[in-house]
Design a protein around this motif. Structure first.
Motif, PDB file in Angstrom:
ATOM      1  N   THR A  23      15.528 -31.074 -16.460  1.00 56.53           N
ATOM      2  CA  THR A  23      14.565 -31.721 -15.566  1.00 56.53           C
ATOM      3  C   THR A  23      13.534 -32.516 -16.354  1.00 56.53           C
ATOM      4  O   THR A  23      13.224 -33.669 -16.013  1.00 56.53           O
ATOM      5  CB  THR A  23      13.850 -30.662 -14.698  1.00 56.53           C
ATOM      6  OG1 THR A  23      14.814 -29.994 -13.887  1.00 56.53           O
ATOM      7  CG2 THR A  23      12.819 -31.319 -13.806  1.00 56.53           C
ATOM      8  N   ILE A  24      12.998 -31.923 -17.410  1.00 55.95           N
ATOM      9  CA  ILE A  24      11.998 -32.613 -18.231  1.00 55.95           C
ATOM     10  C   ILE A  24      12.616 -33.824 -18.920  1.00 55.95           C
ATOM     11  O   ILE A  24      11.974 -34.871 -19.059  1.00 55.95           O
ATOM     12  CB  ILE A  24      11.374 -31.644 -19.249  1.00 55.95           C
ATOM     13  CG1 ILE A  24      10.516 -30.607 -18.527  1.00 55.95           C
ATOM     14  CG2 ILE A  24      10.533 -32.397 -20.277  1.00 55.95           C
ATOM     15  CD1 ILE A  24       9.406 -31.192 -17.662  1.00 55.95           C
ATOM     16  N   LEU A  25      13.856 -33.712 -19.363  1.00 51.00           N
ATOM     17  CA  LEU A  25      14.530 -34.849 -19.987  1.00 51.00           C
ATOM     18  C   LEU A  25      14.632 -36.018 -19.007  1.00 51.00           C
ATOM     19  O   LEU A  25      14.473 -37.182 -19.386  1.00 51.00           O
ATOM     20  CB  LEU A  25      15.924 -34.448 -20.469  1.00 51.00           C
ATOM     21  CG  LEU A  25      15.985 -33.466 -21.638  1.00 51.00           C
ATOM     22  CD1 LEU A  25      17.431 -33.140 -21.997  1.00 51.00           C
ATOM     23  CD2 LEU A  25      15.264 -34.032 -22.852  1.00 51.00           C
ATOM     24  N   LEU A  26      14.890 -35.709 -17.732  1.00 45.66           N
ATOM     25  CA  LEU A  26      14.948 -36.757 -16.714  1.00 45.66           C
ATOM     26  C   LEU A  26      13.573 -37.392 -16.518  1.00 45.66           C
ATOM     27  O   LEU A  26      13.444 -38.623 -16.445  1.00 45.66           O
ATOM     28  CB  LEU A  26      15.446 -36.172 -15.385  1.00 45.66           C
ATOM     29  CG  LEU A  26      15.570 -37.176 -14.230  1.00 45.66           C
ATOM     30  CD1 LEU A  26      16.681 -38.177 -14.511  1.00 45.66           C
ATOM     31  CD2 LEU A  26      15.834 -36.448 -12.909  1.00 45.66           C
ATOM     32  N   VAL A  27      12.535 -36.562 -16.442  1.00 49.23           N
ATOM     33  CA  VAL A  27      11.166 -37.058 -16.290  1.00 49.23           C
ATOM     34  C   VAL A  27      10.797 -37.981 -17.455  1.00 49.23           C
ATOM     35  O   VAL A  27      10.257 -39.081 -17.259  1.00 49.23           O
ATOM     36  CB  VAL A  27      10.169 -35.880 -16.208  1.00 49.23           C
ATOM     37  CG1 VAL A  27       8.736 -36.382 -16.289  1.00 49.23           C
ATOM     38  CG2 VAL A  27      10.382 -35.083 -14.928  1.00 49.23           C
ATOM     39  N   LEU A  32       9.756 -43.141 -20.151  1.00 54.04           N
ATOM     40  CA  LEU A  32       9.977 -44.010 -21.299  1.00 54.04           C
ATOM     41  C   LEU A  32      10.416 -45.400 -20.874  1.00 54.04           C
ATOM     42  O   LEU A  32      10.051 -46.403 -21.491  1.00 54.04           O
ATOM     43  CB  LEU A  32      11.045 -43.406 -22.230  1.00 54.04           C
ATOM     44  CG  LEU A  32      10.644 -42.171 -23.037  1.00 54.04           C
ATOM     45  CD1 LEU A  32      11.854 -41.622 -23.786  1.00 54.04           C
ATOM     46  CD2 LEU A  32       9.525 -42.494 -24.015  1.00 54.04           C
ATOM     47  N   GLY A  33      11.209 -45.459 -19.805  1.00 51.77           N
ATOM     48  CA  GLY A  33      11.743 -46.749 -19.361  1.00 51.77           C
ATOM     49  C   GLY A  33      10.838 -47.527 -18.424  1.00 51.77           C
ATOM     50  O   GLY A  33      10.848 -48.759 -18.430  1.00 51.77           O
ATOM     51  N   GLN A  34      10.010 -46.801 -17.626  1.00 50.17           N
ATOM     52  CA  GLN A  34       9.262 -47.494 -16.583  1.00 50.17           C
ATOM     53  C   GLN A  34       7.775 -47.175 -16.555  1.00 50.17           C
ATOM     54  O   GLN A  34       7.060 -47.629 -15.668  1.00 50.17           O
ATOM     55  CB  GLN A  34       9.900 -47.181 -15.218  1.00 50.17           C
ATOM     56  CG  GLN A  34      11.371 -47.592 -15.149  1.00 50.17           C
ATOM     57  CD  GLN A  34      11.993 -47.334 -13.806  1.00 50.17           C
ATOM     58  OE1 GLN A  34      11.382 -47.577 -12.778  1.00 50.17           O
ATOM     59  NE2 GLN A  34      13.223 -46.847 -13.799  1.00 50.17           N
ATOM     60  N   ARG A  98      16.850 -35.375 -26.398  1.00 49.78           N
ATOM     61  CA  ARG A  98      17.795 -36.427 -26.018  1.00 49.78           C
ATOM     62  C   ARG A  98      17.409 -37.028 -24.668  1.00 49.78           C
ATOM     63  O   ARG A  98      17.936 -36.653 -23.633  1.00 49.78           O
ATOM     64  CB  ARG A  98      19.214 -35.867 -25.979  1.00 49.78           C
ATOM     65  CG  ARG A  98      19.709 -35.376 -27.326  1.00 49.78           C
ATOM     66  CD  ARG A  98      21.145 -34.873 -27.249  1.00 49.78           C
ATOM     67  NE  ARG A  98      21.651 -34.461 -28.549  1.00 49.78           N
ATOM     68  CZ  ARG A  98      21.501 -33.257 -29.067  1.00 49.78           C
ATOM     69  NH1 ARG A  98      20.830 -32.341 -28.380  1.00 49.78           N
ATOM     70  NH2 ARG A  98      21.996 -32.951 -30.246  1.00 49.78           N
ATOM     71  N   ALA A  99      16.505 -37.959 -24.706  1.00 50.05           N
ATOM     72  CA  ALA A  99      16.047 -38.631 -23.480  1.00 50.05           C
ATOM     73  C   ALA A  99      16.056 -40.132 -23.718  1.00 50.05           C
ATOM     74  O   ALA A  99      15.224 -40.658 -24.442  1.00 50.05           O
ATOM     75  CB  ALA A  99      14.642 -38.156 -23.108  1.00 50.05           C
ATOM     76  N   GLU A 100      17.032 -40.806 -23.109  1.00 43.11           N
ATOM     77  CA  GLU A 100      17.126 -42.263 -23.249  1.00 43.11           C
ATOM     78  C   GLU A 100      16.359 -42.936 -22.119  1.00 43.11           C
ATOM     79  O   GLU A 100      16.415 -42.490 -20.968  1.00 43.11           O
ATOM     80  CB  GLU A 100      18.589 -42.701 -23.222  1.00 43.11           C
ATOM     81  CG  GLU A 100      19.411 -42.158 -24.383  1.00 43.11           C
ATOM     82  CD  GLU A 100      18.864 -42.598 -25.732  1.00 43.11           C
ATOM     83  OE1 GLU A 100      18.394 -43.748 -25.826  1.00 43.11           O
ATOM     84  OE2 GLU A 100      18.900 -41.793 -26.680  1.00 43.11           O
ATOM     85  N   PRO A 101      15.623 -44.025 -22.435  1.00 48.01           N
ATOM     86  CA  PRO A 101      14.844 -44.717 -21.396  1.00 48.01           C
ATOM     87  C   PRO A 101      15.715 -45.208 -20.241  1.00 48.01           C
ATOM     88  O   PRO A 101      16.775 -45.800 -20.472  1.00 48.01           O
ATOM     89  CB  PRO A 101      14.226 -45.901 -22.163  1.00 48.01           C
ATOM     90  CG  PRO A 101      14.237 -45.482 -23.585  1.00 48.01           C
ATOM     91  CD  PRO A 101      15.451 -44.626 -23.751  1.00 48.01           C
ATOM     92  N   ARG A 102      15.270 -44.949 -19.021  1.00 48.03           N
ATOM     93  CA  ARG A 102      15.956 -45.454 -17.823  1.00 48.03           C
ATOM     94  C   ARG A 102      15.236 -46.712 -17.362  1.00 48.03           C
ATOM     95  O   ARG A 102      14.062 -46.665 -17.004  1.00 48.03           O
ATOM     96  CB  ARG A 102      15.949 -44.409 -16.706  1.00 48.03           C
ATOM     97  CG  ARG A 102      16.728 -43.138 -17.023  1.00 48.03           C
ATOM     98  CD  ARG A 102      16.742 -42.217 -15.816  1.00 48.03           C
ATOM     99  NE  ARG A 102      17.452 -42.825 -14.704  1.00 48.03           N
ATOM    100  CZ  ARG A 102      18.719 -42.556 -14.381  1.00 48.03           C
ATOM    101  NH1 ARG A 102      19.405 -41.689 -15.103  1.00 48.03           N
ATOM    102  NH2 ARG A 102      19.303 -43.136 -13.360  1.00 48.03           N
ATOM    103  N   THR A 103      15.959 -47.822 -17.377  1.00 52.03           N
ATOM    104  CA  THR A 103      15.352 -49.104 -17.009  1.00 52.03           C
ATOM    105  C   THR A 103      15.810 -49.603 -15.644  1.00 52.03           C
ATOM    106  O   THR A 103      15.393 -50.672 -15.211  1.00 52.03           O
ATOM    107  CB  THR A 103      15.672 -50.172 -18.071  1.00 52.03           C
ATOM    108  OG1 THR A 103      17.099 -50.271 -18.219  1.00 52.03           O
ATOM    109  CG2 THR A 103      15.064 -49.795 -19.417  1.00 52.03           C
TER     110      THR A 103
END
Length: 207
Positions: A23-27, A32-34, A98-103
């Protein structure tokens, strides 16, 4: 329920929540992306997801509590061992987040729904609550009152934790990439989880 029990529950919940999970990785990915605009809807989605998983878990625990004192005691022992296992696993996790930015463009409603789904439909969430909550329940106290207090406490902490992660990820992105900082969080959290599990077992064996 005594104040000491509530305080122990609140402290343990805060430790568990700060440990980065799916859940935190999604947050963090959304932040990071927005940027900071994701903070409020993501935190709301996390709280709703935890409410769903925690309510289902509490209802199941209530049924076990009513059915058999032996089964409920066994569940508490298994829960303590589960906390120790989580702690060891976390201590060995290292320092990678492992959290990649969601754009991808997403509305506030979509982000809230996404956070809710990831949190509520993760089988590990319900498993965790079933193992964690019985450690603090008084079998002779009013179940529904305890359920209300524990849920309100945990959800408030979950909302604040997700909000904090989103704000930090949006404002201090380098920290989310700092392996040393993540490693310290993981090892400290792992140590505290193992300690909590051992303490629970010790208290039970001495009672």
């Amino acid at each position: 329920m005594t104040f000491e029990t509530w305080a122990a529950f609140a402290a343990a919940s805060a430790i568990l929540l700060v440990i980065p999970g799916p859940t935190i990785l999604l947050v963090v990915s959304y932040a990071l992306g927005q940027g900071w605009r994701t903070a409020l809807p993501m935190a709301a989605g996390v709280a709703l997801g935890d409410f769903t998983a925690m309510t289902l878990s509490m209802l199941g625990i209530g049924a076990l509590l009513a059915a058999s004192a032996t089964v409920f005691t066994l569940l508490k022992v298994i829960g303590a061992l589960y906390l120790i296992w989580l702690g060891i696993k976390l201590f060995r996790a290292g320092g990678t987040l492992r959290a990649e930015p969601r754009t991808d463009a997403a509305s506030a409603a979509k982000m809230t729904a996404h956070a809710w789904l990831v949190t509520a439909l993760n089988p590990k969430s319900i498993t965790f609550f079933v193992a964690f909550l019985p450690q603090f329940l008084d079998r002779h106290g009013d179940f529904w009152t305890q359920m209300l207090i524990f849920e309100a406490t945990f959800l408030g902490l979950a909302f604040a934790n997700a909000l904090g992660y989103a704000v930090v990820a949006a404002r201090a992105r380098s920290l989310m990439r700092n392996q040393r900082a993540i490693r310290i969080v993981n090892r400290a959290g792992g140590t505290l989880l193992v300690g909590a599990g051992i303490a629970t077992m010790a208290v039970r064996s001495g009672s």
